[in-house]
Write a protein that holds these residues in place. Sequence first.
Motif, PDB file in Angstrom:
ATOM      1  N   GLN A  66     -19.001  -1.776   0.085  1.00  0.00           N
ATOM      2  CA  GLN A  66     -17.561  -2.007   0.142  1.00  0.00           C
ATOM      3  C   GLN A  66     -16.763  -0.762  -0.249  1.00  0.00           C
ATOM      4  OE1 GLN A  66     -15.973  -5.824  -1.248  1.00  0.00           O
ATOM      5  NE2 GLN A  66     -18.074  -6.530  -1.584  1.00  0.00           N
ATOM      6  N   LEU A  67     -17.221  -0.019  -1.241  1.00  0.00           N
ATOM      7  CA  LEU A  67     -16.498   1.173  -1.673  1.00  0.00           C
ATOM      8  C   LEU A  67     -16.479   2.234  -0.586  1.00  0.00           C
ATOM      9  CD1 LEU A  67     -17.601   1.615  -5.402  1.00  0.00           C
ATOM     10  CD2 LEU A  67     -15.438   0.728  -4.523  1.00  0.00           C
ATOM     11  N   ARG A  68     -17.564   2.347   0.164  1.00  0.00           N
ATOM     12  CA  ARG A  68     -17.628   3.385   1.191  1.00  0.00           C
ATOM     13  C   ARG A  68     -16.679   3.129   2.348  1.00  0.00           C
ATOM     14  NH1 ARG A  68     -18.192   7.120  -1.352  1.00  0.00           N
ATOM     15  NH2 ARG A  68     -20.127   8.219  -1.796  1.00  0.00           N
ATOM     16  N   GLN A  69     -16.092   1.946   2.413  1.00  0.00           N
ATOM     17  CA  GLN A  69     -15.107   1.680   3.463  1.00  0.00           C
ATOM     18  C   GLN A  69     -13.789   2.397   3.186  1.00  0.00           C
ATOM     19  OE1 GLN A  69     -14.726  -2.573   3.943  1.00  0.00           O
ATOM     20  NE2 GLN A  69     -16.911  -2.861   4.274  1.00  0.00           N
ATOM     21  N   THR A  70     -13.538   2.727   1.905  1.00  0.00           N
ATOM     22  CA  THR A  70     -12.251   3.324   1.558  1.00  0.00           C
ATOM     23  C   THR A  70     -12.354   4.580   0.694  1.00  0.00           C
ATOM     24  OG1 THR A  70     -12.090   1.843  -0.357  1.00  0.00           O
ATOM     25  CG2 THR A  70     -11.034   1.116   1.688  1.00  0.00           C
ATOM     26  N   LEU A  71     -13.463   4.774  -0.018  1.00  0.00           N
ATOM     27  CA  LEU A  71     -13.576   5.887  -0.954  1.00  0.00           C
ATOM     28  C   LEU A  71     -14.598   6.906  -0.492  1.00  0.00           C
ATOM     29  CD1 LEU A  71     -13.515   4.087  -4.441  1.00  0.00           C
ATOM     30  CD2 LEU A  71     -11.628   5.198  -3.252  1.00  0.00           C
ATOM     31  N   ASN A  72     -14.307   8.162  -0.781  1.00  0.00           N
ATOM     32  CA  ASN A  72     -15.213   9.237  -0.390  1.00  0.00           C
ATOM     33  C   ASN A  72     -15.797   9.972  -1.596  1.00  0.00           C
ATOM     34  OD1 ASN A  72     -16.418  10.889   1.683  1.00  0.00           O
ATOM     35  ND2 ASN A  72     -15.064  12.537   0.997  1.00  0.00           N
ATOM     36  N   ILE A  73     -15.519   9.504  -2.813  1.00  0.00           N
ATOM     37  CA  ILE A  73     -15.995  10.186  -4.014  1.00  0.00           C
ATOM     38  C   ILE A  73     -17.501   9.997  -4.189  1.00  0.00           C
ATOM     39  CG2 ILE A  73     -13.761   9.956  -5.156  1.00  0.00           C
ATOM     40  CD1 ILE A  73     -14.932   7.636  -6.745  1.00  0.00           C
ATOM     41  N   PRO A  74     -18.157  10.869  -4.966  1.00  0.00           N
ATOM     42  CA  PRO A  74     -19.600  10.719  -5.174  1.00  0.00           C
ATOM     43  C   PRO A  74     -19.953   9.412  -5.881  1.00  0.00           C
ATOM     44  CG  PRO A  74     -18.852  12.909  -5.832  1.00  0.00           C
ATOM     45  CD  PRO A  74     -17.620  12.096  -5.584  1.00  0.00           C
ATOM     46  N   ILE A  75     -21.024   8.780  -5.413  1.00  0.00           N
ATOM     47  CA  ILE A  75     -21.576   7.581  -6.042  1.00  0.00           C
ATOM     48  C   ILE A  75     -23.022   7.863  -6.414  1.00  0.00           C
ATOM     49  CG2 ILE A  75     -22.181   5.147  -5.749  1.00  0.00           C
ATOM     50  CD1 ILE A  75     -19.873   4.879  -3.805  1.00  0.00           C
ATOM     51  N   LEU A  76     -23.341   7.738  -7.697  1.00  0.00           N
ATOM     52  CA  LEU A  76     -24.683   7.967  -8.211  1.00  0.00           C
ATOM     53  C   LEU A  76     -25.278   6.612  -8.568  1.00  0.00           C
ATOM     54  CD1 LEU A  76     -26.953   9.821  -9.182  1.00  0.00           C
ATOM     55  CD2 LEU A  76     -25.717  10.090 -11.336  1.00  0.00           C
ATOM     56  N   VAL A  77     -26.310   6.192  -7.849  1.00  0.00           N
ATOM     57  CA  VAL A  77     -26.932   4.886  -8.053  1.00  0.00           C
ATOM     58  C   VAL A  77     -27.995   4.988  -9.143  1.00  0.00           C
ATOM     59  CG1 VAL A  77     -28.460   3.183  -7.004  1.00  0.00           C
ATOM     60  CG2 VAL A  77     -26.461   3.994  -5.756  1.00  0.00           C
ATOM     61  N   VAL A  78     -27.942   4.033 -10.068  1.00  0.00           N
ATOM     62  CA  VAL A  78     -28.935   3.950 -11.138  1.00  0.00           C
ATOM     63  C   VAL A  78     -29.740   2.673 -10.925  1.00  0.00           C
ATOM     64  CG1 VAL A  78     -29.322   3.769 -13.623  1.00  0.00           C
ATOM     65  CG2 VAL A  78     -27.450   5.189 -12.751  1.00  0.00           C
ATOM     66  N   THR A  79     -31.063   2.777 -10.911  1.00  0.00           N
ATOM     67  CA  THR A  79     -31.899   1.610 -10.669  1.00  0.00           C
ATOM     68  C   THR A  79     -33.103   1.603 -11.587  1.00  0.00           C
ATOM     69  OG1 THR A  79     -33.269   0.460  -9.033  1.00  0.00           O
ATOM     70  CG2 THR A  79     -33.075   2.848  -8.801  1.00  0.00           C
ATOM     71  N   ALA A  80     -33.515   0.393 -11.998  1.00  0.00           N
ATOM     72  CA  ALA A  80     -34.730   0.233 -12.787  1.00  0.00           C
ATOM     73  C   ALA A  80     -35.938   0.105 -11.876  1.00  0.00           C
ATOM     74  CB  ALA A  80     -34.614  -0.988 -13.692  1.00  0.00           C
ATOM     75  N   LYS A  81     -35.680  -0.065 -10.598  1.00  0.00           N
ATOM     76  CA  LYS A  81     -36.766  -0.228  -9.641  1.00  0.00           C
ATOM     77  C   LYS A  81     -37.276   1.133  -9.178  1.00  0.00           C
ATOM     78  CE  LYS A  81     -35.144  -4.664  -7.855  1.00  0.00           C
ATOM     79  NZ  LYS A  81     -34.796  -5.431  -6.631  1.00  0.00           N
ATOM     80  N   ARG A  82     -38.564   1.197  -8.923  1.00  0.00           N
ATOM     81  CA  ARG A  82     -39.164   2.454  -8.471  1.00  0.00           C
ATOM     82  C   ARG A  82     -39.524   2.425  -6.987  1.00  0.00           C
ATOM     83  NH1 ARG A  82     -40.532   5.941 -12.470  1.00  0.00           N
ATOM     84  NH2 ARG A  82     -40.365   5.196 -14.593  1.00  0.00           N
ATOM     85  N   GLU A  83     -39.311   1.284  -6.333  1.00  0.00           N
ATOM     86  CA  GLU A  83     -39.688   1.185  -4.935  1.00  0.00           C
ATOM     87  C   GLU A  83     -38.815   2.106  -4.088  1.00  0.00           C
ATOM     88  OE1 GLU A  83     -39.135  -1.262  -6.925  1.00  0.00           O
ATOM     89  OE2 GLU A  83     -40.819  -2.670  -6.885  1.00  0.00           O
ATOM     90  N   ASP A  84     -39.454   2.830  -3.182  1.00  0.00           N
ATOM     91  CA  ASP A  84     -38.713   3.746  -2.323  1.00  0.00           C
ATOM     92  C   ASP A  84     -37.692   3.026  -1.462  1.00  0.00           C
ATOM     93  OD1 ASP A  84     -40.012   5.948  -3.292  1.00  0.00           O
ATOM     94  OD2 ASP A  84     -41.511   6.017  -1.695  1.00  0.00           O
ATOM     95  N   ILE A  85     -37.976   1.764  -1.096  1.00  0.00           N
ATOM     96  CA  ILE A  85     -37.072   1.049  -0.202  1.00  0.00           C
ATOM     97  C   ILE A  85     -35.709   0.860  -0.835  1.00  0.00           C
ATOM     98  CG2 ILE A  85     -37.831  -1.217  -1.011  1.00  0.00           C
ATOM     99  CD1 ILE A  85     -36.772  -0.218   2.590  1.00  0.00           C
ATOM    100  N   ASP A  86     -35.666   0.682  -2.162  1.00  0.00           N
ATOM    101  CA  ASP A  86     -34.378   0.518  -2.843  1.00  0.00           C
ATOM    102  C   ASP A  86     -33.595   1.827  -2.839  1.00  0.00           C
ATOM    103  OD1 ASP A  86     -34.438  -2.274  -3.764  1.00  0.00           O
ATOM    104  OD2 ASP A  86     -36.172  -1.625  -4.910  1.00  0.00           O
ATOM    105  N   LYS A  87     -34.316   2.933  -3.022  1.00  0.00           N
ATOM    106  CA  LYS A  87     -33.651   4.233  -2.993  1.00  0.00           C
ATOM    107  C   LYS A  87     -33.111   4.524  -1.598  1.00  0.00           C
ATOM    108  CE  LYS A  87     -36.992   5.787  -6.455  1.00  0.00           C
ATOM    109  NZ  LYS A  87     -38.153   6.643  -6.715  1.00  0.00           N
ATOM    110  N   ILE A  88     -33.937   4.242  -0.597  1.00  0.00           N
ATOM    111  CA  ILE A  88     -33.528   4.482   0.788  1.00  0.00           C
ATOM    112  C   ILE A  88     -32.342   3.600   1.157  1.00  0.00           C
ATOM    113  CG2 ILE A  88     -34.248   4.253   3.200  1.00  0.00           C
ATOM    114  CD1 ILE A  88     -37.085   4.975   2.242  1.00  0.00           C
ATOM    115  N   ARG A  89     -32.376   2.348   0.711  1.00  0.00           N
ATOM    116  CA  ARG A  89     -31.278   1.433   1.022  1.00  0.00           C
ATOM    117  C   ARG A  89     -29.975   1.914   0.387  1.00  0.00           C
ATOM    118  NH1 ARG A  89     -30.689  -4.949  -0.721  1.00  0.00           N
ATOM    119  NH2 ARG A  89     -28.768  -5.356   0.459  1.00  0.00           N
ATOM    120  N   GLY A  90     -30.059   2.338  -0.864  1.00  0.00           N
ATOM    121  CA  GLY A  90     -28.868   2.833  -1.546  1.00  0.00           C
ATOM    122  C   GLY A  90     -28.267   4.034  -0.860  1.00  0.00           C
ATOM    123  N   LEU A  91     -29.113   4.985  -0.485  1.00  0.00           N
ATOM    124  CA  LEU A  91     -28.632   6.174   0.208  1.00  0.00           C
ATOM    125  C   LEU A  91     -28.077   5.822   1.578  1.00  0.00           C
ATOM    126  CD1 LEU A  91     -31.502   8.654  -0.744  1.00  0.00           C
ATOM    127  CD2 LEU A  91     -29.195   8.578  -1.704  1.00  0.00           C
TER     128      LEU A  91
END
Length: 229
Positions: A66-91
């Motif tokens: 939702q934020l990417r529809q209006t904002l262009n500022i950097p977003i740094l995702v923090v996750t407790a999960k180590r699965e690559d799929i979560d990282k790929i999904r976030g990016l």
Amino acid sequence: MKRILIIEDERAIAELERDYLESYGFEVHIETRGDTGLQEAQEQPYDLIILDIMLPNLDGFDICRQLRQTLNIPILVVTAKREDIDKIRGLGLGADDYITKPFSPSELVARVKAHLSRYERLTGQHSVSNDMIQIRGLMIDKPARRVMIHDKETQLTSKEYELLLLLASHPNRVFEKEELFERIWGLESHGDAATVTVHIRRLREKIEHDPSNPQYIETIWGIGYRFKV
């Protein structure tokens, strides 16, 4: 002073992040729920968002989308999960980077500083807030729906304004003509992507010094358009 929003449901972790960031001169605000974090990010101006994935009420993936529809500022995702799929999904949803718990506060500070510096290099004189966009002599006053070119107001139609606002809110992102048509005119509208071409031409005539050599809206041949910064 750079303003940072932390959306993190673990209060102890959020406060530790805040303390380290504040020691480096950042102004930091904390939200512990997904829904209130999204509202805060949409209503207040921030320079960077630190976003946890696992949140109550609304998860980090939905917030990022939702934020990417209006904002262009950097977003740094923090996750407790180590699965690559979560990282790929976030990016894939528009996050600029991810960091996996547990991490050192100094690593977080280094990532924040690096992304803020990169953002400033990429945007140059470009600044975006919830109310105003300013890019190399172009100013968009969103509450007033006014557009100024080198301090002189230019009159745009409703669709021209919406098209310019969408492009300028996502600098350097390439939009396909079909996507622009769907987002500005809607799926139920009559017409096609050629409508976008006509409106881009008219928009250039109003905001560009030399429409044949545009400095703001660039044509990406065979694809669509992007707003240059």
